[in-house]
Design a protein around this motif. Structure first.
Motif, mmCIF file in Angstrom:
data_model
loop_
_atom_site.group_PDB
_atom_site.id
_atom_site.type_symbol
_atom_site.label_atom_id
_atom_site.label_comp_id
_atom_site.label_asym_id
_atom_site.label_seq_id
_atom_site.Cartn_x
_atom_site.Cartn_y
_atom_site.Cartn_z
ATOM 1 N N LYS A 9 8.184 -2.610 -17.582
ATOM 2 C CA LYS A 9 7.199 -2.080 -18.531
ATOM 3 C C LYS A 9 5.757 -2.262 -18.089
ATOM 4 C CE LYS A 9 10.288 -3.163 -22.327
ATOM 5 N NZ LYS A 9 10.468 -3.951 -23.529
ATOM 6 N N ILE A 10 5.536 -2.599 -16.821
ATOM 7 C CA ILE A 10 4.165 -2.886 -16.405
ATOM 8 C C ILE A 10 4.001 -2.586 -14.912
ATOM 9 C CG2 ILE A 10 4.541 -5.309 -15.796
ATOM 10 C CD1 ILE A 10 1.899 -5.896 -17.335
ATOM 11 N N TRP A 11 2.795 -2.202 -14.536
ATOM 12 C CA TRP A 11 2.413 -2.020 -13.139
ATOM 13 C C TRP A 11 1.091 -2.758 -12.973
ATOM 14 C CZ3 TRP A 11 -1.667 -0.700 -10.176
ATOM 15 C CH2 TRP A 11 -1.432 -0.331 -8.843
ATOM 16 N N ALA A 12 0.927 -3.492 -11.894
ATOM 17 C CA ALA A 12 -0.339 -4.178 -11.615
ATOM 18 C C ALA A 12 -0.616 -4.122 -10.129
ATOM 19 C CB ALA A 12 -0.291 -5.625 -12.098
ATOM 20 N N SER A 52 0.825 -1.209 0.000
ATOM 21 C CA SER A 52 0.000 0.000 0.000
ATOM 22 C C SER A 52 0.862 1.263 0.000
ATOM 23 C CB SER A 52 -0.944 0.004 1.204
ATOM 24 O OG SER A 52 -0.192 -0.019 2.401
ATOM 25 N N ASN A 53 2.168 1.104 -0.127
ATOM 26 C CA ASN A 53 3.065 2.246 -0.203
ATOM 27 C C ASN A 53 3.073 2.781 -1.641
ATOM 28 O OD1 ASN A 53 4.945 4.162 0.549
ATOM 29 N ND2 ASN A 53 6.687 2.796 0.197
ATOM 30 N N THR A 54 1.881 3.154 -2.102
ATOM 31 C CA THR A 54 1.690 3.729 -3.434
ATOM 32 C C THR A 54 0.935 5.043 -3.238
ATOM 33 O OG1 THR A 54 -0.474 2.743 -3.842
ATOM 34 C CG2 THR A 54 1.424 1.388 -4.392
ATOM 35 N N ALA A 55 0.768 5.775 -4.303
ATOM 36 C CA ALA A 55 -0.009 7.016 -4.203
ATOM 37 C C ALA A 55 -1.429 6.667 -3.772
ATOM 38 C CB ALA A 55 -0.017 7.733 -5.534
ATOM 39 N N GLN A 56 -1.897 7.285 -2.699
ATOM 40 C CA GLN A 56 -3.250 7.052 -2.195
ATOM 41 C C GLN A 56 -4.073 8.326 -2.362
ATOM 42 O OE1 GLN A 56 -4.318 4.124 -1.413
ATOM 43 N NE2 GLN A 56 -2.323 3.127 -1.338
ATOM 44 N N THR A 57 -5.347 8.140 -2.557
ATOM 45 C CA THR A 57 -6.238 9.274 -2.723
ATOM 46 C C THR A 57 -7.495 9.044 -1.903
ATOM 47 O OG1 THR A 57 -7.065 8.194 -4.708
ATOM 48 C CG2 THR A 57 -5.461 9.910 -5.031
ATOM 49 N N PRO A 58 -8.094 10.104 -1.363
ATOM 50 C CA PRO A 58 -9.339 9.921 -0.627
ATOM 51 C C PRO A 58 -10.383 9.222 -1.493
ATOM 52 C CG PRO A 58 -8.496 12.138 -0.301
ATOM 53 C CD PRO A 58 -7.638 11.494 -1.367
ATOM 54 N N GLY A 59 -11.054 8.249 -0.933
ATOM 55 C CA GLY A 59 -12.075 7.510 -1.671
ATOM 56 C C GLY A 59 -11.544 6.274 -2.374
ATOM 57 N N MET A 60 -10.208 6.136 -2.451
ATOM 58 C CA MET A 60 -9.592 4.995 -3.123
ATOM 59 C C MET A 60 -8.513 4.401 -2.227
ATOM 60 S SD MET A 60 -8.868 6.505 -6.933
ATOM 61 C CE MET A 60 -8.668 4.977 -7.804
ATOM 62 N N PHE A 61 -8.306 3.089 -2.368
ATOM 63 C CA PHE A 61 -7.201 2.435 -1.686
ATOM 64 C C PHE A 61 -6.491 1.561 -2.705
ATOM 65 C CE2 PHE A 61 -5.610 -1.161 0.996
ATOM 66 C CZ PHE A 61 -4.559 -0.455 1.562
ATOM 67 N N ARG A 62 -5.272 1.972 -3.088
ATOM 68 C CA ARG A 62 -4.479 1.255 -4.084
ATOM 69 C C ARG A 62 -3.406 0.415 -3.411
ATOM 70 N NH1 ARG A 62 -3.992 6.158 -5.962
ATOM 71 N NH2 ARG A 62 -5.282 6.758 -7.695
ATOM 72 N N GLN A 63 -3.170 -0.770 -3.985
ATOM 73 C CA GLN A 63 -2.087 -1.619 -3.515
ATOM 74 C C GLN A 63 -1.349 -2.177 -4.729
ATOM 75 O OE1 GLN A 63 -2.931 -3.919 0.326
ATOM 76 N NE2 GLN A 63 -4.825 -4.111 -0.838
ATOM 77 N N ALA A 64 -0.036 -2.073 -4.719
ATOM 78 C CA ALA A 64 0.780 -2.596 -5.815
ATOM 79 C C ALA A 64 1.087 -4.064 -5.580
ATOM 80 C CB ALA A 64 2.077 -1.801 -5.925
ATOM 81 N N ALA A 65 0.985 -4.830 -6.635
ATOM 82 C CA ALA A 65 1.424 -6.223 -6.610
ATOM 83 C C ALA A 65 2.706 -6.350 -7.422
ATOM 84 C CB ALA A 65 0.343 -7.137 -7.186
ATOM 85 N N GLU A 85 -22.090 0.383 -2.144
ATOM 86 C CA GLU A 85 -21.155 -0.745 -2.133
ATOM 87 C C GLU A 85 -19.819 -0.322 -2.700
ATOM 88 O OE1 GLU A 85 -22.614 -4.120 -4.214
ATOM 89 O OE2 GLU A 85 -24.376 -4.353 -2.939
ATOM 90 N N PRO A 86 -18.720 -0.833 -2.135
ATOM 91 C CA PRO A 86 -17.412 -0.511 -2.708
ATOM 92 C C PRO A 86 -17.236 -1.178 -4.074
ATOM 93 C CG PRO A 86 -17.175 -2.110 -0.935
ATOM 94 C CD PRO A 86 -18.618 -1.703 -0.965
ATOM 95 N N LEU A 87 -16.339 -0.619 -4.859
ATOM 96 C CA LEU A 87 -15.962 -1.158 -6.163
ATOM 97 C C LEU A 87 -14.551 -1.696 -6.013
ATOM 98 C CD1 LEU A 87 -16.188 -1.488 -9.262
ATOM 99 C CD2 LEU A 87 -15.473 0.918 -9.447
ATOM 100 N N GLU A 88 -14.349 -2.975 -6.321
ATOM 101 C CA GLU A 88 -13.026 -3.578 -6.194
ATOM 102 C C GLU A 88 -12.560 -4.044 -7.556
ATOM 103 O OE1 GLU A 88 -12.935 -6.501 -3.093
ATOM 104 O OE2 GLU A 88 -13.796 -5.104 -1.639
ATOM 105 N N CYS A 89 -11.344 -3.612 -7.920
ATOM 106 C CA CYS A 89 -10.817 -3.881 -9.257
ATOM 107 C C CYS A 89 -9.352 -4.286 -9.198
ATOM 108 C CB CYS A 89 -10.907 -2.622 -10.121
ATOM 109 S SG CYS A 89 -12.566 -1.970 -10.326
ATOM 110 N N VAL A 90 -8.928 -4.958 -10.251
ATOM 111 C CA VAL A 90 -7.510 -5.190 -10.516
ATOM 112 C C VAL A 90 -7.141 -4.231 -11.627
ATOM 113 C CG1 VAL A 90 -5.809 -6.835 -11.388
ATOM 114 C CG2 VAL A 90 -7.587 -7.599 -9.795
ATOM 115 N N LEU A 91 -6.024 -3.534 -11.466
ATOM 116 C CA LEU A 91 -5.588 -2.513 -12.417
ATOM 117 C C LEU A 91 -4.220 -2.894 -12.968
ATOM 118 C CD1 LEU A 91 -5.727 0.343 -13.683
ATOM 119 C CD2 LEU A 91 -4.855 1.227 -11.514
#
Length: 169
Positions: free
Chosen positions: A59-62, A36-49, A129-135
């Motif tokens: 060449k890729i981020w997921a 979770s040491n990625t750019a975070q924004t209110p309303g979102m929770f990003r986690q890098a894999a 409901e929250p929205l959960e995605c893989v990016l």
């Protein structure tokens, strides 16, 4: 039948090479070990894999993103990057175009493709409901260009998603 001859004197089969492949070959990133040491924004929770820091990706981020109910971004694009969003749970609404005149929704199991330079707005279409995605993005650099001369059809949150990626308009 092919005869597989292994020359153990070959340096490519050395102990060092085996150790390199053991540690630098295929990597499995456990779902409970995302960063979770990625750019975070209110309303979102990003986690890098998968990124450069974690696995040396060039060449890729997921990773994953969880978006609170009813949350939405301002209008932006990602420069040359291509993005793919896979909806795991919830309902995503995307608006895009020069005036955000186009709209599409996606649900669990659906993929969303965002081409380079396309102005868009990401929206959790659910009010409760929250929205959960893989990016997945086509580069390690998190490029976000905010567009302030388009009035979004769906007004972003009053608390803007402000961080090094999403600047306040």
């Amino acid at each position: 039948m092919t005869d597989h001859h292994h020359d153990h004197g070959d340096p490519s089969h050395s102990h060092e090479a085996e150790e390199r492949w053991k540690h630098d070959g295929v990597r499995v990133i456990k779902g409970d070990r995302l960063d979770s040491n990625t750019a975070q924004t209110p309303g979102m929770f990003r986690q890098a894999a998968i990124n450069h820091a974690r696995v040396g990706a060039q060449k890729i981020w997921a990773g994953t993103v969880s978006i609170q109910a009813n949350a939405k971004t301002g209008v932006h694009h990602h420069g040359e990057l291509e993005s793919v969003i896979f909806v795991v749970r919830g309902r995503a609404r995307m608006r895009w175009g020069d005036h955000l005149e186009y709209v599409a929704e996606a649900g669990p199991g659906d993929f969303i493709y965002v081409p380079p330079y396309v102005p868009h707005q990401e929206i959790n279409a659910s009010p409760d409901e929250p929205l959960e995605c893989v990016l997945v993005r086509s580069d390690n650099e998190a490029v976000v260009v905010n567009i302030t001369d388009i009035d979004p059809v769906e007004t972003p949150e009053e608390i803007y998603w402000v961080d090094p990626i999403h600047k306040q308009p």
